[in-house]
Design a protein around this motif. Structure first.
Motif, short mmCIF file in Angstrom:
data_model
loop_
_atom_site.label_atom_id
_atom_site.label_comp_id
_atom_site.label_asym_id
_atom_site.label_seq_id
_atom_site.Cartn_x
_atom_site.Cartn_y
_atom_site.Cartn_z
N SER A 39 0.80 -1.22 0.00
CA SER A 39 0.00 0.00 0.00
C SER A 39 0.84 1.28 0.00
O SER A 39 0.34 2.34 -0.36
N THR A 93 2.66 7.14 -5.98
CA THR A 93 1.76 7.58 -7.05
C THR A 93 1.44 9.06 -6.86
O THR A 93 1.51 9.85 -7.81
N LYS A 121 1.02 3.78 -2.92
CA LYS A 121 0.10 4.90 -3.16
C LYS A 121 0.79 6.24 -2.94
O LYS A 121 0.54 7.21 -3.63
N ALA A 164 -7.77 12.06 -0.98
CA ALA A 164 -6.41 11.62 -0.64
C ALA A 164 -6.07 11.94 0.81
O ALA A 164 -5.26 11.25 1.42
#
Ligand SMILES: *[C@@H]1O[C@H](CO)[C@@H](O)[C@H](O)[C@H]1NC(C)=O
Ligand SMILES: *[C@@H]1O[C@H](CO)[C@@H](O)[C@H](O)[C@H]1NC(C)=O
Ligand SMILES: *[C@@H]1O[C@H](CO)[C@@H](O)[C@H](O)[C@H]1NC(C)=O
Length: 202
Positions: free
Chosen positions: A116, A122, A119, A178
């Protein structure tokens, strides 16, 4: 969404009252030569010896909650000014010593699956490549189902007034998603459920 607007208003209110509101920045200048700091060296040695004790204690799994006989890990702390880690610690679980896949010894070059945590990369890459503009765009711009749900809400005053069960998806931004600031509940069944049922999506 309502909450970010509320927080924004709170943040702006000292300005409205005419008080000086300095630009936020680091409270202290960034340390320059951490590696040669005696306080840092002391803390580092203490951490390393605590880790060593924890990993090699006979009751390690009771104390730390992880089983050092089956969990391998690497720990590195970096200063942004140097490629050399300020602190490093590697633990190889005895159970992988004879492994026929992957490594048998964990060291500075061992590659881990980061799951994870990818992320974060990203979002960092997005910020570097595209800047932060997309963070303030509504998520409904990119997800047609949410766009339709927002449209349905705009035509139905009963649903629109029910701010607990129905989200204004056209106001929810990518940045809010986010940063977990949307107020979207974990199982958002009502808000999407009405839409999904009415559109016969399974
Ligand atoms: C683990 O062992 C240490 C040293 O023998 C002891 O002080 C500690 O209480 C033990 N912890 C648990 C959770 O059993
Ligand atoms: C690994 O192999 C050695 C030598 O054959 C053996 O003594 C040891 O018990 C094995 N360790 C594990 C964790 O299987
Ligand atoms: C508005 O939504 C409510 C709750 O989902 C529903 O019962 C009602 O029929 C809808 N009204 C219109 C005009 O679509």
């Amino acid at each position: 969404m309502r909450y970010p607007h509320f927080i924004l208003l709170c943040t702006l209110s000292p300005l409205a009252l005419g008080k000086l509101c300095p630009i936020q920045g680091p409270a202290f200048p960034a340390p320059k030569d951490v590696a040669s700091s005696s306080s840092f060296t002391q803390a580092k040695n203490q951490l390393l010896s605590t880790l060593d004790k924890a990993v090699h204690a006979s009751n390690a799994s009771e104390v730390t909650g992880i089983d050092p006989d089956s969990i391998s890990f690497s720990l590195q702390v970096f200063n942004t000014k140097s490629d050399q880690p300020l602190l490093e610690y590697y633990h190889t679980a005895p159970s992988i010593r004879n492994s026929t896949v992957g490594v048998r010894e964990v060291d500075a070059d061992t590659v881990f699956r980061i799951a994870s945590v990818s992320k974060l990369w990203t979002v960092l890459m997005l910020l570097i490549e595209k800047g932060d503009a997309s963070l303030s765009e509504p998520v409904a711009k990119y997800v047609p189902e949410l766009r339709d749900a927002a449209k349905e809400l705009s035509h139905n005053a009963t649903m629109r007034d029910d701010e607990i069960d129905h989200l204004r998806w056209d106001e929810v931004t990518i940045g809010e998603l986010a940063s977990h600031m949307t107020g979207v509940i974990r199982e958002c069944t009502v808000s999407l459920g009405v839409f999904l049922t009415s559109h016969q999506v399974n």
